[in-house]
Design a protein around this motif. Structure first.
Motif, short mmCIF file in Angstrom:
data_model
loop_
_atom_site.label_atom_id
_atom_site.label_comp_id
_atom_site.label_asym_id
_atom_site.label_seq_id
_atom_site.Cartn_x
_atom_site.Cartn_y
_atom_site.Cartn_z
N LEU A 83 0.84 -1.19 0.00
CA LEU A 83 0.00 0.00 0.00
C LEU A 83 0.88 1.24 0.00
O LEU A 83 1.90 1.29 0.70
N VAL A 84 0.50 2.23 -0.78
CA VAL A 84 1.19 3.51 -0.79
C VAL A 84 0.86 4.24 0.50
O VAL A 84 -0.30 4.25 0.93
N VAL A 85 1.86 4.85 1.13
CA VAL A 85 1.66 5.49 2.43
C VAL A 85 1.75 7.01 2.36
O VAL A 85 1.48 7.69 3.37
N LEU A 95 0.82 8.33 -7.19
CA LEU A 95 -0.09 7.50 -6.41
C LEU A 95 -0.32 8.17 -5.07
O LEU A 95 0.44 9.05 -4.65
N PHE A 96 -1.39 7.73 -4.38
CA PHE A 96 -1.86 8.41 -3.19
C PHE A 96 -1.97 7.44 -2.01
O PHE A 96 -2.02 6.21 -2.21
N PRO A 97 -2.02 7.95 -0.78
CA PRO A 97 -2.13 7.07 0.38
C PRO A 97 -3.31 6.10 0.24
O PRO A 97 -4.43 6.49 -0.08
N GLY A 98 -3.01 4.82 0.47
CA GLY A 98 -4.02 3.78 0.37
C GLY A 98 -4.12 3.13 -0.99
O GLY A 98 -4.84 2.13 -1.14
N ASP A 99 -3.43 3.65 -2.01
CA ASP A 99 -3.45 3.01 -3.32
C ASP A 99 -2.73 1.66 -3.24
O ASP A 99 -1.60 1.57 -2.74
N ASN A 144 -0.11 -0.58 -10.45
CA ASN A 144 -1.34 -0.11 -9.83
C ASN A 144 -2.50 -0.41 -10.78
O ASN A 144 -2.28 -0.79 -11.93
N THR A 145 -3.71 -0.24 -10.30
CA THR A 145 -4.88 -0.51 -11.14
C THR A 145 -4.80 0.24 -12.46
O THR A 145 -5.19 -0.30 -13.51
N ARG A 146 -4.25 1.47 -12.43
CA ARG A 146 -4.29 2.31 -13.64
C ARG A 146 -2.93 2.56 -14.27
O ARG A 146 -2.87 3.18 -15.34
N GLU A 158 -4.36 -10.01 1.13
CA GLU A 158 -5.71 -9.75 1.63
C GLU A 158 -5.81 -8.41 2.35
O GLU A 158 -6.83 -7.72 2.26
N GLU A 159 -4.76 -8.01 3.08
CA GLU A 159 -4.84 -6.73 3.78
C GLU A 159 -4.61 -5.56 2.82
O GLU A 159 -5.19 -4.48 3.00
N VAL A 160 -3.79 -5.77 1.80
CA VAL A 160 -3.56 -4.72 0.81
C VAL A 160 -4.80 -4.51 -0.06
O VAL A 160 -5.30 -3.39 -0.21
N LEU A 161 -5.30 -5.59 -0.64
CA LEU A 161 -6.43 -5.47 -1.57
C LEU A 161 -7.74 -5.21 -0.83
O LEU A 161 -8.68 -4.68 -1.42
#
Length: 466
Positions: free
Chosen positions: A144-146, A177-181, A199-201, A217-220
């Motif tokens: 996850l991006v922080v 990218l942003f926090p939570g990405d 990333n998704t995009r 599982e915790e990331v997605l």
């Protein structure tokens, strides 16, 4: 390296406006703005909302938006479904991602002092991508991006430019990218300071310090947690806290979604502060070993957020766009800002709508309601469509996108993030306003070059509506 983001108004040649680019009406350049067809009153979103017959009519409801997002993930090849990645990644797949963005530039590049970049320096940057070290296979890792962070074409902070007098358009800057990405971590630079992430995009290089590695599982699952807050302003900021610097004054841009710790005990401090004036949210943080952890943070209630995506309405499309009005243009999300495609993406993201990252993919996405043009389409056909544009329609010319905000006397107006505007002055000669930021303008008088208008160069129109 791919160059995809909008150079929204190319350097235009001066000259008389030809008959091929003749306008359907006479335009003036008000002295109070210096921009063709724009009065100062038109810089207020309320002015445009008031012109809408049904500003609060829902264009797509939540179910329709979810269906469109699913269609985008299914049909648009520029998107990456992280949930569908296999447990093991083969070299061929990873190399395609890395090679797709980290191609050695063939044209001359210049540094921040305007000096040509030596071939040896460029060789070192390319070598740091470490493509030869991609293993035959590897376990799929996630993170996850922080913190808001740049995505780069190569694992370097070194800025590169196409000319010795350009200091804005960094050719190695791709996105942010942003926090939570969420990201898949697929490769590491030779110097060990960068990860290549998917990333998704988008897929590109990010500094490792901004990504925390965790279990799939915790990331997605982070972005699916409920309840949540979604940022509806241009940005929101968590409170300052010396107790937990990793979540102190953290910037969250428009459309960022963060889970709320709804069961936080009333009266129990969060990082040394009572929580009753704020939302207690949970943010990803990076431990000293690079692993993912989570920390509570306070998001003040004064900050512009909502407990659900905004309704997709004309009012919200206009108001969300105007929240960026005047922000400096930032190629690839540089300057802590955004470019034309990032601008429209974040407007729609605040309403739950996903779009591809760059203009070339947005313009042709099969998941959207697309109207395509080619060089054989004449001005009459183009103007017939232009006259029917509605609020929220996205208009594409080569390398640029604009969002429609309404019309005045049958003339469509747009808001867009652009380096500048060119148009014909009273004497018929080309004028240029170096707006270099989020700008309001009419569409039809804008010039692409000395002989063509933007209308002549429209490639596609995308409609996020039935």
């Amino acid at each position: 390296m791919r160059i995809f983001l909008c150079l929204a108004a190319p350097l235009l040649s001066l000259g008389l406006l030809s008959s091929a680019a003749a306008h359907e009406r006479a335009w003036t350049v008000p002295a109070e703005t210096g921009v063709v067809g724009v009065e100062r009153a038109q810089l207020d979103p309320a002015w445009w909302v008031a012109r809408q017959a049904e500003p609060d009519r829902v264009i797509l409801d939540a179910r329709a938006i979810a269906a469109q997002n699913a269609k985008l993930m299914q049909l648009d090849r520029s998107m990456h479904d992280l949930d569908a990645l296999p447990a093991t990644l083969e070299r061929t797949r990873v190399a395609a991602w890395v090679d797709g963005i980290s191609k050695r530039p063939t044209r001359a590049l210049y540094d921040v002092q305007g000096q040509p970049v030596a071939a040896s320096d460029l060789d070192a940057i390319v070598a740091n991508a470490n493509a030869s070290a991609i293993p035959a296979s590897q376990p799929t890792r996630f993170g996850l991006v922080v913190h808001r962070a740049d995505l780069r074409a190569f694992p370097t902070r070194t800025r590169m430019f196409s000319s010795n007098d350009d200091h804005d358009i960094d050719r190695f800057q791709e996105s942010a990218l942003f926090p939570g990405d969420p990201v898949a971590i697929v490769h590491e630079s030779r110097d060990g300071l960068w990860w290549f992430v998917v990333n998704t995009r988008y897929a590109a290089w990010i500094e490792k310090q901004y990504v925390a590695e965790g279990r799939a599982e915790e990331v997605l699952g982070y972005g699916r947690r409920t309840p949540f807050r979604i940022v509806t302003g241009a940005r929101a900021t968590t409170v300052y806290t010396p107790e937990e610097p990793r979540v102190s004054e953290l910037q969250l841009d428009m459309g960022v979604r963060v889970p709320v710790l709804a069961d936080w005990p009333m009266g129990e401090p969060v990082n040394g502060q009572h929580a009753y004036t704020a939302h207690v949210i949970q943010l990803p943080v990076r431990d000293d070993d690079g692993r993912l952890a989570f920390a509570p943070a306070l998001l003040p209630r004064r900050e512009p957020t909502s407990d659900a995506p905004l309704a997709l309405t004309s009012r919200h499309l206009i108001e969300q766009g105007f929240k960026f009005l005047g922000e400096r243009y930032g190629w690839g999300h540089s300057y802590n800002a955004r470019d034309c495609s990032g601008f429209v993406s974040e407007i729609y993201r605040s309403m739950g709508v996903q779009l591809p990252r760059n203009t070339s993919d947005q313009a042709v996405s099969p998941a959207l309601n697309r109207i395509a043009f080619n060089e054989k389409d004449g001005r009459d056909k183009r103007m017939a469509v232009v006259r029917g544009l509605q609020v929220g329609d996205l208009v594409y010319i080569p390398g640029h996108v604009m969002m429609v905000i309404g019309e005045v006397d049958g003339e469509p107006y747009v808001i867009h993030d652009t380096t500048g505007l060119s148009f014909a002055g009273a004497d018929g000669r080309t004028m240029r306003a170096k707006t270099n930021g989020v700008t309001v303008s009419p569409l039809t008088p804008l010039l692409f070059n000395g002989t063509q208008t933007f209308v002549d160069r429209i490639t596609n129109i995308q409609r996020i509506r039935p």
